[in-house]
Scaffold this motif. Structure first.
Motif, PDB file in Angstrom:
ATOM      1  N   ARG A 164       0.855  -1.185   0.000  1.00 52.97           N
ATOM      2  CA  ARG A 164       0.000   0.000   0.000  1.00 52.97           C
ATOM      3  C   ARG A 164       0.886   1.229   0.000  1.00 52.97           C
ATOM      4  NH1 ARG A 164      -3.076   1.244   5.309  1.00 52.97           N
ATOM      5  NH2 ARG A 164      -1.126   2.367   5.699  1.00 52.97           N
ATOM      6  N   VAL A 165       0.721   2.077  -1.003  1.00 51.43           N
ATOM      7  CA  VAL A 165       1.537   3.275  -1.152  1.00 51.43           C
ATOM      8  C   VAL A 165       0.646   4.494  -0.957  1.00 51.43           C
ATOM      9  CG1 VAL A 165       3.063   4.582  -2.665  1.00 51.43           C
ATOM     10  CG2 VAL A 165       3.080   2.077  -2.735  1.00 51.43           C
ATOM     11  N   THR A 166       1.086   5.384  -0.078  1.00 50.61           N
ATOM     12  CA  THR A 166       0.346   6.615   0.214  1.00 50.61           C
ATOM     13  C   THR A 166       1.262   7.804  -0.022  1.00 50.61           C
ATOM     14  OG1 THR A 166      -0.925   5.467   1.930  1.00 50.61           O
ATOM     15  CG2 THR A 166      -0.979   7.867   1.958  1.00 50.61           C
ATOM     16  N   GLU A 167       0.764   8.802  -0.758  1.00 49.55           N
ATOM     17  CA  GLU A 167       1.517  10.019  -1.007  1.00 49.55           C
ATOM     18  C   GLU A 167       0.658  11.221  -0.664  1.00 49.55           C
ATOM     19  OE1 GLU A 167       3.834  10.404  -4.610  1.00 49.55           O
ATOM     20  OE2 GLU A 167       3.532   8.278  -5.053  1.00 49.55           O
ATOM     21  N   GLY A 168       1.253  12.207  -0.009  1.00 53.57           N
ATOM     22  CA  GLY A 168       0.518  13.400   0.378  1.00 53.57           C
ATOM     23  C   GLY A 168       1.455  14.530   0.710  1.00 53.57           C
ATOM     24  N   PRO A 169       0.910  15.715   1.016  1.00 50.62           N
ATOM     25  CA  PRO A 169       1.763  16.879   1.294  1.00 50.62           C
ATOM     26  C   PRO A 169       2.501  16.784   2.622  1.00 50.62           C
ATOM     27  CG  PRO A 169      -0.546  17.412   1.659  1.00 50.62           C
ATOM     28  CD  PRO A 169      -0.525  16.047   1.054  1.00 50.62           C
ATOM     29  N   PHE A 170       1.992  15.995   3.573  1.00 51.05           N
ATOM     30  CA  PHE A 170       2.613  15.925   4.893  1.00 51.05           C
ATOM     31  C   PHE A 170       3.517  14.712   5.060  1.00 51.05           C
ATOM     32  CE2 PHE A 170      -1.400  18.272   5.663  1.00 51.05           C
ATOM     33  CZ  PHE A 170      -0.836  19.486   6.021  1.00 51.05           C
TER      34      PHE A 170
END
Length: 336
Positions: free
Chosen positions: A38-44
């Motif tokens: 599971r790959v998660t990308e975000g600004p934080f």
């Protein structure tokens, strides 16, 4: 980074609650099915989670301008309920030329170097890790910070190996009287910090961030009976970065009905390696070279005298002094 599995001796003494007696070098952890990613990308933050049968491994990188953004956040959810006489380990491989030397903390207050000795049994090269372990060369330093006490080794150059959990079926005749078969799902938390040799070390800041986190307490929205609590700001200014306030509490008064005018505090003076780079901190770092003035530290309070004592606060070490300045040697701590 990879997971390894240790077995135990098939005859004579076997591993147990206190003894670590492996049957040889660790073997790679080979799951029956490939992991789900599971790959998660975000600004934080950005995160990758690998779901294996016996461990869920999460690697998170924060995009924040303070200690969180300096290191990789590692979390391992371990569940080895079906293992029989096996121990699960996490191994980190790097290209750091450590020359067979690595370092561990001594109860979080000092640092001890160790060398890998081939003439010793494999288990004799593992050492306790309560707060951190690191390897280094002339260019880089890699520190593994831990939120729980584990054992660690560096069996090859540029490598750190940590035992995560173990399930052992027999007693090792050291007093427990049973094996270790009551394993539960356990979350193990690390921070992996890589520093380059140029300008200043943040290893102690990362360790304090991991082991002394801020506690957020919920506040009831409804109006409670009685007067409300007022805010309390005891310190007039922050302590220098190389000082850590381990404890601050009021001593018992002679009369139980009156508050005591005496307080006890324990300070630890940490050392920052100025050959390692420090950037993206989000604050100005100040160091005192082992000196702190307690007289101007507290807001609205006058320090009348200081009484140096033992760490247990039972024995005075010197006569009371009107001077409110404290001097500490590197990595030393004091109580008063």
């Amino acid at each position: 980074m990879e997971f390894l599995v240790y077995g135990t001796h098939m005859s004579k003494d076997k591993s147990g609650a206190y003894l670590f007696l492996p049957d040889g070098e660790a073997k790679p952890y080979i799951p029956k099915e490939p992991p789900v990613l599971r790959v998660t990308e975000g600004p934080f933050f950005s995160e990758v989670v690998a779901y294996y049968k016996h461990v869920h491994q999460a690697v998170r990188l924060y995009n924040l301008p303070w200690v969180e953004g300096l290191s990789l956040d590692l979390s391992s959810l371990v569940d080895i309920w079906d293992y029989v006489n096996k121990e699960l380990a996490l191994c980190i491989h790097t290209d750091i030329n450590s020359h067979g030397t690595f370092f561990t903390d001594l109860n979080g207050f000092q640092v001890q170097p160790w060398r890998y000795l081939k003439k010793l049994p494999l288990q004799a090269n593992f050492y306790p890790m309560l707060v951190m372990a690191y390897i280094q060369d002339s260019q880089e330093c890699l520190t593994l910070h831990t939120a729980q006490a584990l054992c660690v080794a560096s069996l090859k150059d540029g490598q750190l190996e940590v035992i995560l959990d173990w399930r052992l079926m027999q007693d090792d005749n050291r007093g427990l009287g049973q094996g270790l078969k009551d394993n539960k799902r356990t979350c193990i938390h690390f921070c992996l910090l890589l520093e380059r040799c140029t300008a200043g070390s943040e290893v102690h800041l990362t360790s304090m961030y991991l082991n002394t986190p801020a506690l957020a307490l919920p506040v009831a929205r409804m109006q409670l009976p009685g007067p409300g609590l007022c805010s309390f700001h005891p310190l007039a200014s922050s302590l220098p970065c190389d000082f850590h306030l381990l404890n601050l509490h009021t001593l018992q008064a002679e009369e139980d009905t009156l508050p005591s005018a005496e307080t006890a505090h324990i300070l630890h003076c940490k050392v920052f390696d100025c050959s390692l780079e420090a950037k993206n901190l989000g604050f100005n770092r100040t160091m005192s070279q082992g000196k702190v003035a307690l007289g101007s530290l507290f807001h609205g309070l006058d320090v009348v005298f200081l009484q140096p004592t033992s760490l247990t606060l039972l024995y005075p070490l010197a006569s009371p002094s009107n001077s409110t300045d404290i001097y500490l040697e590197p990595m030393a701590f004091t109580s008063a």
